[in-house]
Design an enzyme around this catalytic site. Sequence first.
Site, PDB file in Angstrom:
ATOM      1  N   TYR A   1      88.718 100.752  89.655  1.00  0.00           N
ATOM      2  CA  TYR A   1      88.976 101.493  90.897  1.00  0.00           C
ATOM      3  C   TYR A   1      87.938 102.597  90.997  1.00  0.00           C
ATOM      4  CZ  TYR A   1      91.335 104.583  94.256  1.00  0.00           C
ATOM      5  OH  TYR A   1      91.632 105.374  95.333  1.00  0.00           O
TER       6      TYR A   1
ATOM      7  N   ASP B   1      80.691 104.720  86.804  1.00  0.00           N
ATOM      8  CA  ASP B   1      81.727 105.574  87.381  1.00  0.00           C
ATOM      9  C   ASP B   1      82.472 106.228  86.214  1.00  0.00           C
ATOM     10  OD1 ASP B   1      84.466 105.127  89.766  1.00  0.00           O
ATOM     11  OD2 ASP B   1      83.941 106.774  88.406  1.00  0.00           O
TER      12      ASP B   1
ATOM     13  N   LYS C   1      87.347 114.859  88.336  1.00  0.00           N
ATOM     14  CA  LYS C   1      88.495 115.237  87.495  1.00  0.00           C
ATOM     15  C   LYS C   1      88.138 116.396  86.555  1.00  0.00           C
ATOM     16  CE  LYS C   1      90.387 110.605  88.043  1.00  0.00           C
ATOM     17  NZ  LYS C   1      91.700 110.669  88.671  1.00  0.00           N
TER      18      LYS C   1
HETATM   19  P1  KE4 Z   1      89.243 110.683  93.782  1.00  0.00           P
HETATM   20  O1  KE4 Z   1      88.662 110.339  95.150  1.00  0.00           O
HETATM   21  O2  KE4 Z   1      90.717 110.346  93.683  1.00  0.00           O
HETATM   22  O3  KE4 Z   1      88.915 112.102  93.335  1.00  0.00           O
HETATM   23  O4  KE4 Z   1      88.488 109.762  92.710  1.00  0.00           O
HETATM   24  C1  KE4 Z   1      88.487 108.373  92.904  1.00  0.00           C
HETATM   25  C2  KE4 Z   1      88.242 107.695  91.569  1.00  0.00           C
HETATM   26  C3  KE4 Z   1      86.966 107.225  91.295  1.00  0.00           C
HETATM   27  N1  KE4 Z   1      86.688 106.621  90.116  1.00  0.00           N
HETATM   28  C4  KE4 Z   1      87.636 106.470  89.174  1.00  0.00           C
HETATM   29  C5  KE4 Z   1      87.293 105.784  87.879  1.00  0.00           C
HETATM   30  C6  KE4 Z   1      88.962 106.941  89.405  1.00  0.00           C
HETATM   31  O5  KE4 Z   1      89.916 106.763  88.456  1.00  0.00           O
HETATM   32  C7  KE4 Z   1      89.263 107.569  90.620  1.00  0.00           C
HETATM   33  C8  KE4 Z   1      90.660 108.073  90.952  1.00  0.00           C
HETATM   34  N2  KE4 Z   1      91.647 107.833  89.967  1.00  0.00           N
HETATM   35  C9  KE4 Z   1      93.011 107.759  90.466  1.00  0.00           C
HETATM   36  C10 KE4 Z   1      93.960 107.413  89.319  1.00  0.00           C
HETATM   37  N3  KE4 Z   1      93.566 106.338  88.513  1.00  0.00           N
HETATM   38  C11 KE4 Z   1      93.414 109.029  91.125  1.00  0.00           C
HETATM   39  C12 KE4 Z   1      94.892 109.163  91.381  1.00  0.00           C
HETATM   40  C13 KE4 Z   1      95.230 108.916  92.826  1.00  0.00           C
HETATM   41  O6  KE4 Z   1      94.645 108.003  93.439  1.00  0.00           O
HETATM   42  O7  KE4 Z   1      96.113 109.660  93.321  1.00  0.00           O
END
Ligand code: KE4
Length: 448
Positions: A161, A256, A284
């Site tokens: 993801y 990523d 994060k």
């Molecule tokens: P954000 O747009 O949520 O800051 O980041 C997206 C993203 C990009 N790359 C990786 C590897 C990620 O895990 C994420 C976002 N992770 C999720 C949980 N696995 C965020 C939680 C959510 O979607 O509320």
Amino acid sequence: MSTVTDLRKDKLGTLHKMGNRKSIEAFSEACWYMPGGVNSPVRAFGGVNRGPLFIAGAKGSKIFDVDGNEYIDYVGSWGPMILGHAHPAVLSAIHKAADRGTSFGAPTLAETELAARIVGAFASIEKLRLLCSGTEAVMTAIRLARAYTGRDKIIKMAGCYHGHSDSLLVVAGSGLAEGGTTASPGVPDALAGLTVVVPYNSIEAISQAFEKHTGQIAAVLVEPVAANMGVVLPEPGYLEAMRWLCDENGTVLIFDEVITGFRVAFGGAQDLYSVRSDLTCLGKIAGGGLPLAVCGGRADIMDLLAPLGRVYQAGTLSGNPIATAAAIATLDILAEGRAYRELESSAANLEIELAQAAAEAGAAITINRVGSLMSCFFTDKPVRNFDDVRATDIAAFKKFFAAMLDRGIYLAPSAYEAMFLSLAHTKQDIDRTVEAARESFRVVAGEK
Ligand code: KE4
């Protein structure tokens, strides 16, 4: 289409057994104003068929819901809270920055200070752009790769993801894995068709994709340690072979590291596995738990970004002074080095004791772990890719999640997410977690 009433009817009846009346009421009211009652789908507990907890606050390794229940927290806001919640040094930095104003829309010294720290931590990052979310970081990296190569297609791995930008909602992990959605409605087929999806840990599949789409692949995008289908480790040589294939094909390799950056090592997974990406996305931890993310990498690619180059990317709150203050405070503590030894010790201890507790209860589990990032799958087989994850006993995970929550342990409410430890998790926390797991494994086995 679920109406609010249906949603509340479906959800409220299965809410927690113990005192969660205020969360139930809060969820009911939230559903009137926000789709699904939340501002990000995974928070709705859809993956575990329960109503969500509404959180009142958190400190260290503990999180507290609006009913006053305390939990040992292994979600850590989905990864950022590696120091533990409300760390004094981070709060102090935020308060000091806030006293000077919260946003200027102009360059600040703190952005340069943070950028220098990140460039110092990641050998592959020569230049970077600060932005507000992991989604933005990956979207920007894809745009840069397409501009740099003049090509349109990208290769991503099933189950990984990378945020919710259109090109990447194809056989994604995290919240999309729960819903069984492979490509979100609203993403034009023409766009989704530019994303080639291959299984994680299969170099053969990437090699075949390059042969089939020769000269058309702008980027290979990968989580170097996958953490959105649960945690899945790269097989030996996987990342190195990916690097070689990208070099052979003039394709940009994008790591990523939104989860793994500063998590599995101060220099991320690329440091741990000694494989350099051309572009890296961070978020994060890199933002100290505030809305800050990073797209960085080779200067010859990054310099394509406006205003230097013609690839447009912008953001009102990019490099926000409160977020940069939290980020600098966080990275300065992690840079001390002892942090990763402590995290490794706690997480290794937890892994060993969880495995022992499961064996005693006769529960078949596989634990995948890199440092303080881990997942517990209900299976007696190795878990190497998205299909393996989907073949695990998801129903057992849901039972385990509920049993652990009722015993004061807050895990990610989905089998497709990860467990995160922090520097604030004590030996006592680990012991309490293992004790709760010992009972919860028996619940899963139907003995309790
Ligand atoms: P954000 O747009 O949520 O800051 O980041 C997206 C993203 C990009 N790359 C990786 C590897 C990620 O895990 C994420 C976002 N992770 C999720 C949980 N696995 C965020 C939680 C959510 O979607 O509320």
